[in-house]
Design a protein around this motif. Structure first.
Motif, PDB file in Angstrom:
ATOM      1  N   ILE A  77       0.865  -1.258   0.065  1.00  0.00           N
ATOM      2  CA  ILE A  77       0.185  -0.099  -0.139  1.00  0.00           C
ATOM      3  C   ILE A  77       0.761   1.293  -0.059  1.00  0.00           C
ATOM      4  O   ILE A  77       0.668   2.317  -0.711  1.00  0.00           O
ATOM      5  N   ALA A  78       1.883   1.206   0.768  1.00  0.00           N
ATOM      6  CA  ALA A  78       2.989   2.223   0.644  1.00  0.00           C
ATOM      7  C   ALA A  78       3.538   2.624  -0.456  1.00  0.00           C
ATOM      8  O   ALA A  78       3.777   3.689  -0.939  1.00  0.00           O
ATOM      9  N   HIS A  79       3.620   1.371  -1.390  1.00  0.00           N
ATOM     10  CA  HIS A  79       4.033   1.678  -2.821  1.00  0.00           C
ATOM     11  C   HIS A  79       3.242   2.183  -3.574  1.00  0.00           C
ATOM     12  O   HIS A  79       3.505   2.436  -4.682  1.00  0.00           O
ATOM     13  N   GLY A  80       1.830   2.313  -3.084  1.00  0.00           N
ATOM     14  CA  GLY A  80       0.929   2.832  -4.194  1.00  0.00           C
ATOM     15  C   GLY A  80      -0.081   1.938  -4.487  1.00  0.00           C
ATOM     16  O   GLY A  80      -1.125   2.074  -5.585  1.00  0.00           O
ATOM     17  N   ALA A  81      -0.092   0.711  -4.252  1.00  0.00           N
ATOM     18  CA  ALA A  81      -0.988  -0.474  -4.314  1.00  0.00           C
ATOM     19  C   ALA A  81      -2.573   0.113  -4.056  1.00  0.00           C
ATOM     20  O   ALA A  81      -2.644   0.500  -2.912  1.00  0.00           O
ATOM     21  N   PRO A 157      -4.271  12.008  -1.279  1.00  0.00           N
ATOM     22  CA  PRO A 157      -4.622  13.535  -1.720  1.00  0.00           C
ATOM     23  C   PRO A 157      -4.015  13.890  -2.991  1.00  0.00           C
ATOM     24  O   PRO A 157      -4.510  14.918  -3.345  1.00  0.00           O
ATOM     25  N   ASP A 158      -3.158  13.119  -3.518  1.00  0.00           N
ATOM     26  CA  ASP A 158      -2.530  13.591  -4.945  1.00  0.00           C
ATOM     27  C   ASP A 158      -2.394  12.162  -5.542  1.00  0.00           C
ATOM     28  O   ASP A 158      -1.248  12.179  -6.231  1.00  0.00           O
ATOM     29  N   GLY A 170       1.687   7.337 -26.531  1.00  0.00           N
ATOM     30  CA  GLY A 170       1.691   8.114 -25.270  1.00  0.00           C
ATOM     31  C   GLY A 170       0.453   7.465 -24.506  1.00  0.00           C
ATOM     32  O   GLY A 170       0.229   6.316 -24.556  1.00  0.00           O
ATOM     33  N   GLY A 171      -0.205   8.718 -23.910  1.00  0.00           N
ATOM     34  CA  GLY A 171      -1.565   8.038 -23.505  1.00  0.00           C
ATOM     35  C   GLY A 171      -2.040   9.358 -22.577  1.00  0.00           C
ATOM     36  O   GLY A 171      -1.979  10.399 -23.140  1.00  0.00           O
ATOM     37  N   PHE A 172      -2.613   8.911 -21.227  1.00  0.00           N
ATOM     38  CA  PHE A 172      -3.352  10.224 -20.615  1.00  0.00           C
ATOM     39  C   PHE A 172      -2.853   9.961 -19.135  1.00  0.00           C
ATOM     40  O   PHE A 172      -2.934   9.123 -18.627  1.00  0.00           O
ATOM     41  N   THR A 173      -2.856  11.161 -18.399  1.00  0.00           N
ATOM     42  CA  THR A 173      -2.814  11.148 -16.965  1.00  0.00           C
ATOM     43  C   THR A 173      -3.839  11.922 -16.425  1.00  0.00           C
ATOM     44  O   THR A 173      -4.040  12.955 -17.021  1.00  0.00           O
ATOM     45  N   CYS A 174      -4.595  11.406 -15.588  1.00  0.00           N
ATOM     46  CA  CYS A 174      -5.617  12.262 -14.749  1.00  0.00           C
ATOM     47  C   CYS A 174      -5.458  12.147 -13.226  1.00  0.00           C
ATOM     48  O   CYS A 174      -4.759  11.220 -12.791  1.00  0.00           O
TER      49      CYS A 174
END
Length: 207
Positions: A77-81, A157-158, A170-174
């Motif tokens: 989870i700390a790694h962003g899972a 939060p981000d 490429g692609g998209f970042t949201c």
């Protein structure tokens, strides 16, 4: 974090496919030290399933299945899972842990909403997906992709979601703004910063 929506294994390069399969094998086999070693060099891979989707099990789903140590799950989870990420049959990690009887993990795996999606959230996601289909110039019709959900954006939060698209280079970042979704379309062929869009519960527009 990266969302891999590509469903056709034949679209992956051989060396990249081998690396991703190896990463998926490590999580499947509960070799957590090796998983974290891989994530040290590829921090965006925390939510990637085996290429081609298949079951859709990402590392946190595998940890829930195996009943991994509390420390392992916390570190993922700390790694962003993403605790909200669902398998192909709709199960979150907490659902898998509950089915497997790993009750000590349930509180840790229960999704925590740090930010809320603008309501109604299904309308926001619908317009986001409409933007993706419109702005890819038919790429999503030529090569099947699973479009990213927005629920992971509520977990921090981000939080941002990167969605590569075959054919765009490429692609998209949201990411979430205040009462809207910011979407950045980018490509290696861009001569500038790409294109920026805002998505609300009533539609989308360029910035």
């Amino acid at each position: 974090m990266e969302w891999d929506g590509l469903t056709d294994r034949g679209q992956f390069g051989a060396s990249y496919l081998q690396e991703r399969d190896h990463f998926a094998d490590l999580a499947r086999d509960a070799d957590w030290n090796a998983v974290f070693e891989e994530l040290g060099g590829r921090p965006g891979w925390a939510n990637l399933p085996r290429p081609g989707i298949r079951s859709g099990f990402a590392p946190l789903h595998q940890a829930a299945w195996h009943g991994a140590d509390f420390a392992v799950v916390s570190r993922l989870i700390a790694h962003g899972a993403w605790r909200t990420q669902r398998t192909m049959d709709g199960r979150r990690p907490v659902d898998i842990a509950r089915e497997r009887g790993h009750t000590r993990l349930l509180e840790l795996l229960e999704p925590v909403e740090v930010r809320s999606l603008p309501a109604p959230a299904d309308a926001l996601e619908r317009h986001f997906h409409a933007l993706l289909r419109d702005r890819t110039g038919g790429c999503l019709e030529r090569t099947a992709h699973l479009l990213p959900p927005l629920t992971p954006l509520t977990e921090g939060p981000d939080v941002s979601i990167v969605f590569p698209v075959v054919g765009m280079m490429g692609g998209f970042t949201c990411r979430l703004g205040q009462d809207l979704l910011h979407v950045h379309a980018h490509s290696r062929t861009d001569f500038d910063d790409g294109s920026h869009y805002r998505v609300t519960t009533t539609g989308w527009s360029g910035i």
